[in-house]
Design a protein around this motif. Sequence first.
Motif, PDB file in Angstrom:
ATOM      1  N   LYS A   2       0.833  -1.201   0.000  1.00  9.84           N
ATOM      2  CA  LYS A   2       0.000   0.000   0.000  1.00  9.84           C
ATOM      3  C   LYS A   2       0.873   1.258   0.000  1.00  9.84           C
ATOM      4  O   LYS A   2       2.011   1.254   0.446  1.00  9.84           O
ATOM      5  N   LYS A   3       0.297   2.349  -0.438  1.00  7.96           N
ATOM      6  CA  LYS A   3       0.993   3.626  -0.520  1.00  7.96           C
ATOM      7  C   LYS A   3       0.931   4.356   0.819  1.00  7.96           C
ATOM      8  O   LYS A   3       0.046   4.120   1.640  1.00  7.96           O
ATOM      9  N   ILE A   4       1.870   5.294   0.980  1.00  4.08           N
ATOM     10  CA  ILE A   4       1.895   6.171   2.152  1.00  4.08           C
ATOM     11  C   ILE A   4       1.848   7.600   1.625  1.00  4.08           C
ATOM     12  O   ILE A   4       2.578   7.959   0.698  1.00  4.08           O
ATOM     13  N   PHE A   5       0.985   8.413   2.227  1.00  2.47           N
ATOM     14  CA  PHE A   5       0.832   9.794   1.801  1.00  2.47           C
ATOM     15  C   PHE A   5       1.198  10.722   2.962  1.00  2.47           C
ATOM     16  O   PHE A   5       1.090  10.362   4.136  1.00  2.47           O
ATOM     17  N   PHE A   6       1.596  11.932   2.592  1.00  5.31           N
ATOM     18  CA  PHE A   6       1.916  12.973   3.568  1.00  5.31           C
ATOM     19  C   PHE A   6       1.051  14.177   3.272  1.00  5.31           C
ATOM     20  O   PHE A   6       0.868  14.572   2.117  1.00  5.31           O
ATOM     21  N   PHE A  13       1.254  11.691   8.272  1.00  5.40           N
ATOM     22  CA  PHE A  13       1.298  10.625   7.282  1.00  5.40           C
ATOM     23  C   PHE A  13      -0.019   9.855   7.300  1.00  5.40           C
ATOM     24  O   PHE A  13      -0.617   9.660   8.363  1.00  5.40           O
ATOM     25  N   TYR A  14      -0.425   9.391   6.117  1.00  2.00           N
ATOM     26  CA  TYR A  14      -1.685   8.693   5.969  1.00  2.00           C
ATOM     27  C   TYR A  14      -1.464   7.430   5.125  1.00  2.00           C
ATOM     28  O   TYR A  14      -1.328   7.522   3.900  1.00  2.00           O
ATOM     29  N   PRO A  15      -1.418   6.268   5.769  1.00  2.00           N
ATOM     30  CA  PRO A  15      -1.284   5.021   5.005  1.00  2.00           C
ATOM     31  C   PRO A  15      -2.559   4.734   4.225  1.00  2.00           C
ATOM     32  O   PRO A  15      -3.670   4.866   4.746  1.00  2.00           O
TER      33      PRO A  15
END
Length: 133
Positions: A2-6, A13-15
């Motif tokens: 899965k991606k990780i976002f900032f 951070f938002y997985p």
Amino acid sequence: MKKIFFCAKTNGFYPEEFQEQYVDAGTWPEELTEVSHEQYQFLMGAQSHGKIIVPDEDGYPVLSDPETDFTAVAVQRRDSEMALASARINALTDAQDDGDITPEEVEELAALREKRTRLRRLDLTTAPDIDWP
């Protein structure tokens, strides 16, 4: 994987794997920047060694050194030293009131009272350049 976002706005951070829960809670940010797993691990590792994570001008997470509030540190030190001096002054004052104080303790009491007064009058706005008593 899965991606990780900032999110620069929340500095968080938002997985991607938790996106549904964030959306259901109404907390999934609109503006996100994808971060590689390697970069995420690097940032987390550096954070555990005293660095802080902040967004750069493009909203990407980067490392920075924490800023020190020298005035707050000075206030804490002054207050701590005053509390220690006051506790000893109280004990020596009790001994003096009871007629059970030695000449050395009388000198110590005077010195502590002078130190406490100097601490109270310190100009902490010059922190960290303070001439401590």
